[in-house]
Design a protein around this motif. Structure first.
Motif, PDB file in Angstrom:
ATOM      1  N   ILE A 254       0.863  -1.180   0.000  1.00  0.00           N
ATOM      2  CA  ILE A 254       0.000   0.000   0.000  1.00  0.00           C
ATOM      3  C   ILE A 254       0.897   1.227   0.000  1.00  0.00           C
ATOM      4  CG2 ILE A 254      -1.708   1.351   1.275  1.00  0.00           C
ATOM      5  CD1 ILE A 254      -2.719  -1.292   2.483  1.00  0.00           C
ATOM      6  N   TYR A 255       0.645   2.136  -0.938  1.00  0.00           N
ATOM      7  CA  TYR A 255       1.388   3.388  -1.005  1.00  0.00           C
ATOM      8  C   TYR A 255       0.426   4.560  -0.792  1.00  0.00           C
ATOM      9  CZ  TYR A 255       5.536   1.107  -2.949  1.00  0.00           C
ATOM     10  OH  TYR A 255       6.646   0.322  -3.132  1.00  0.00           O
ATOM     11  N   ILE A 256       0.879   5.541  -0.034  1.00  0.00           N
ATOM     12  CA  ILE A 256       0.125   6.782   0.158  1.00  0.00           C
ATOM     13  C   ILE A 256       1.012   7.939  -0.277  1.00  0.00           C
ATOM     14  CG2 ILE A 256      -1.033   8.287   1.807  1.00  0.00           C
ATOM     15  CD1 ILE A 256      -1.606   5.842   3.525  1.00  0.00           C
ATOM     16  N   ALA A 257       0.551   8.709  -1.260  1.00  0.00           N
ATOM     17  CA  ALA A 257       1.337   9.828  -1.782  1.00  0.00           C
ATOM     18  C   ALA A 257       1.337  10.984  -0.793  1.00  0.00           C
ATOM     19  CB  ALA A 257       0.788  10.274  -3.125  1.00  0.00           C
TER      20      ALA A 257
ATOM     21  N   TYR B  30      -2.889   2.199  -4.062  1.00  0.00           N
ATOM     22  CA  TYR B  30      -2.202   3.485  -4.071  1.00  0.00           C
ATOM     23  C   TYR B  30      -3.242   4.572  -3.849  1.00  0.00           C
ATOM     24  CZ  TYR B  30       0.279   7.446  -6.376  1.00  0.00           C
ATOM     25  OH  TYR B  30       0.856   8.651  -6.683  1.00  0.00           O
ATOM     26  N   LEU B  31      -3.050   5.400  -2.809  1.00  0.00           N
ATOM     27  CA  LEU B  31      -3.980   6.472  -2.469  1.00  0.00           C
ATOM     28  C   LEU B  31      -3.277   7.817  -2.647  1.00  0.00           C
ATOM     29  CD1 LEU B  31      -5.535   4.933   0.781  1.00  0.00           C
ATOM     30  CD2 LEU B  31      -6.447   4.840  -1.546  1.00  0.00           C
ATOM     31  N   TRP B  32      -3.958   8.752  -3.320  1.00  0.00           N
ATOM     32  CA  TRP B  32      -3.332  10.037  -3.613  1.00  0.00           C
ATOM     33  C   TRP B  32      -4.371  11.146  -3.694  1.00  0.00           C
ATOM     34  CZ3 TRP B  32      -3.693  10.962  -9.290  1.00  0.00           C
ATOM     35  CH2 TRP B  32      -4.149   9.832  -9.994  1.00  0.00           C
TER      36      TRP B  32
ATOM     37  N   GLN C 290      -8.988  11.351   6.224  1.00  0.00           N
ATOM     38  CA  GLN C 290      -8.272  10.276   6.913  1.00  0.00           C
ATOM     39  C   GLN C 290      -9.177   9.076   7.175  1.00  0.00           C
ATOM     40  OE1 GLN C 290      -4.813  10.429   7.671  1.00  0.00           O
ATOM     41  NE2 GLN C 290      -5.294   8.243   7.771  1.00  0.00           N
ATOM     42  N   GLU C 291     -10.429   9.347   7.523  1.00  0.00           N
ATOM     43  CA  GLU C 291     -11.380   8.253   7.732  1.00  0.00           C
ATOM     44  C   GLU C 291     -11.547   7.403   6.479  1.00  0.00           C
ATOM     45  OE1 GLU C 291     -15.145   8.758  10.415  1.00  0.00           O
ATOM     46  OE2 GLU C 291     -14.753  10.682   9.435  1.00  0.00           O
TER      47      GLU C 291
ATOM     48  N   GLN D 281      -9.467   7.167   3.873  1.00  0.00           N
ATOM     49  CA  GLN D 281      -8.231   6.432   3.587  1.00  0.00           C
ATOM     50  C   GLN D 281      -8.107   5.199   4.477  1.00  0.00           C
ATOM     51  OE1 GLN D 281      -4.822   9.045   3.796  1.00  0.00           O
ATOM     52  NE2 GLN D 281      -5.232   9.931   1.790  1.00  0.00           N
ATOM     53  N   ASP D 282      -8.410   5.362   5.749  1.00  0.00           N
ATOM     54  CA  ASP D 282      -8.343   4.222   6.676  1.00  0.00           C
ATOM     55  C   ASP D 282      -9.338   3.133   6.275  1.00  0.00           C
ATOM     56  OD1 ASP D 282      -6.410   5.539   8.116  1.00  0.00           O
ATOM     57  OD2 ASP D 282      -7.767   6.229   9.702  1.00  0.00           O
ATOM     58  N   ALA D 283     -10.516   3.540   5.823  1.00  0.00           N
ATOM     59  CA  ALA D 283     -11.521   2.566   5.397  1.00  0.00           C
ATOM     60  C   ALA D 283     -11.045   1.790   4.171  1.00  0.00           C
ATOM     61  CB  ALA D 283     -12.843   3.278   5.103  1.00  0.00           C
ATOM     62  N   PHE D 284     -10.397   2.488   3.233  1.00  0.00           N
ATOM     63  CA  PHE D 284      -9.837   1.825   2.056  1.00  0.00           C
ATOM     64  C   PHE D 284      -8.795   0.790   2.467  1.00  0.00           C
ATOM     65  CE2 PHE D 284     -11.594   4.623  -1.172  1.00  0.00           C
ATOM     66  CZ  PHE D 284     -11.479   3.873  -2.332  1.00  0.00           C
ATOM     67  N   ILE D 285      -7.903   1.208   3.337  1.00  0.00           N
ATOM     68  CA  ILE D 285      -6.824   0.311   3.765  1.00  0.00           C
ATOM     69  C   ILE D 285      -7.396  -0.915   4.469  1.00  0.00           C
ATOM     70  CG2 ILE D 285      -4.865   0.121   5.346  1.00  0.00           C
ATOM     71  CD1 ILE D 285      -4.312   3.126   4.676  1.00  0.00           C
ATOM     72  N   SER D 286      -8.353  -0.713   5.337  1.00  0.00           N
ATOM     73  CA  SER D 286      -8.969  -1.836   6.058  1.00  0.00           C
ATOM     74  C   SER D 286      -9.665  -2.800   5.101  1.00  0.00           C
ATOM     75  CB  SER D 286      -9.979  -1.318   7.091  1.00  0.00           C
ATOM     76  OG  SER D 286      -9.330  -0.570   8.099  1.00  0.00           O
ATOM     77  N   ALA D 287     -10.394  -2.251   4.111  1.00  0.00           N
ATOM     78  CA  ALA D 287     -11.107  -3.097   3.145  1.00  0.00           C
ATOM     79  C   ALA D 287     -10.119  -3.878   2.280  1.00  0.00           C
ATOM     80  CB  ALA D 287     -12.022  -2.246   2.275  1.00  0.00           C
ATOM     81  N   PHE D 288      -9.019  -3.252   1.914  1.00  0.00           N
ATOM     82  CA  PHE D 288      -7.986  -3.922   1.119  1.00  0.00           C
ATOM     83  C   PHE D 288      -7.344  -5.057   1.924  1.00  0.00           C
ATOM     84  CE2 PHE D 288      -3.605  -4.339  -0.438  1.00  0.00           C
ATOM     85  CZ  PHE D 288      -3.782  -4.404  -1.812  1.00  0.00           C
ATOM     86  N   CYS D 289      -6.999  -4.761   3.166  1.00  0.00           N
ATOM     87  CA  CYS D 289      -6.347  -5.767   4.013  1.00  0.00           C
ATOM     88  C   CYS D 289      -7.304  -6.912   4.363  1.00  0.00           C
ATOM     89  CB  CYS D 289      -5.813  -5.116   5.287  1.00  0.00           C
ATOM     90  SG  CYS D 289      -4.427  -3.985   5.011  1.00  0.00           S
ATOM     91  N   LYS D 290      -8.578  -6.629   4.413  1.00  0.00           N
ATOM     92  CA  LYS D 290      -9.565  -7.678   4.685  1.00  0.00           C
ATOM     93  C   LYS D 290      -9.548  -8.728   3.582  1.00  0.00           C
ATOM     94  CE  LYS D 290     -14.478  -8.321   5.782  1.00  0.00           C
ATOM     95  NZ  LYS D 290     -15.792  -7.623   5.943  1.00  0.00           N
TER      96      LYS D 290
END
Length: 320
Positions: free
Chosen positions: A5-8, A33-35, A191-192, A194-203
């Protein structure tokens, strides 16, 4: 699986797109990738910036012009809009899997998004996400936007500025009703989401390392920066088009047909009831070979000593 996971950390859209191009060449199974970008207009690969954008307003307000490599229409980005990119192996990754992650991320925030039409996501009947795709020899890239709290009121300042008739080989954007997540969830933060995206991806793919990266100063992405963000290159590579317009001048009625290629007027044809038969060929010769844009025409008008020619040049500058 080898997932990342990359965050710009930069908000320069051309740099972030150059970063995306870099990630397409990396040997990972799945990449998220989140930007987030500063104000900019992002054109689809085959679009005409002269018909899609108010280039003068963009330059005046320092709104960046960018062209992506995927298809689709012109869109406005600012820091209220989250861009997301999924990169996966071509024979394994699917847009359906990616959309599921986006919808699950929204659902975790209490927002029920739905797929609609041309690969869009809607919420309460309004478009909140547009998506486009790019396939390379071995990778599938899916990138999209998610409107969180973007300033939608300024879109009209920079997109499709006039009703002038442009006949182009490029693609015209499809107008859509758009909305922000903030309308359904007033307290929402970037931020909420982005965190939701990361959690869904990791799930889906398991715990994944997160790396913050500044692609504006990342050496491996520099070669691609000019491809996406060099204004002159974008204008020069616009597909050929014609611009037709008419006006009544002090010296007569005239219709002009301008053939534009690589940002330059290649040919001009003038039809007029002007009594002076020498004027029309003068106008055609004057216009051929000059840059197609307000500044070039205004500069030409300022240095013009023939009043009728100056009148026409000022008219054209006002219409572009």
């Amino acid at each position: 699986m080898d997932n990342v996971i990359y965050i710009a950390t930069t908000h320069n859209c051309a740099a972030n797109l150059a970063g995306e191009a870099y990630l397409l060449g990396q040997d990972h199974d799945h990449i998220l990738y989140l930007w987030v970008n500063d104000p900019c207009i992002v054109l689809g690969r085959y679009q005409n910036p002269f018909s899609e954008c108010n280039l003068e307003a963009m330059e005046r307000n320092q709104v960046q012009l960018v062209r992506r490599q995927s298809g689709g229409g012109a869109v406005y980005h600012d820091q209220g809009n989250l861009c997301f990119t999924f990169v996966g192996k071509k024979d394994e990754a699917t847009k359906e899997d990616n959309f599921r992650i986006v919808l699950d991320a929204l659902a975790s925030l209490g927002l029920k998004g739905e797929l609609s039409g041309r690969n869009d996501i809607v919420l309460d009947g309004k478009k909140i996400s547009g998506n486009a795709f790019q396939t390379t020899k071995d990778k599938f890239c899916h990138h999209g936007t998610l409107l969180i709290k973007s300033d939608l009121s300024v879109m009209g300042n920079y997109l499709t500025p006039s009703n002038s008739k442009l006949t182009s080989k490029a693609v015209k954007s499809v107008a859509s009703r758009v909305g922000n997540l903030q309308q359904a969830y007033p307290e929402i933060t970037m931020q909420e989401v982005q965190d939701a995206f990361i959690s869904a991806f990791c799930k889906v793919y398991g715990t994944t390392p997160i790396t913050e990266i500044d692609f504006l100063h990342f050496a491996q992405a520099q070669d691609n920066y000019q491809l996406f963000g060099n204004r002159e290159t974008i204008l020069e590579k616009t597909p050929p088009f014609t611009h037709s317009l008419s006006n009544r001048f002090s010296w007569g009625e005239a219709t002009l047909h301008l053939e534009v290629k690589q940002g330059t007027i290649q040919a001009a044809r003038v039809y007029s009831d002007c009594l002076d038969t020498t004027l029309v060929p003068q106008i055609e010769r004057k216009l051929e070979g000059i840059l197609y844009g307000k500044e070039a025409l205004r500069a030409l008008a300022e240095n013009e000593t023939e009043p009728r020619m100056q009148e026409l040049l000022n008219f054209l500058a006002g219409e572009l």
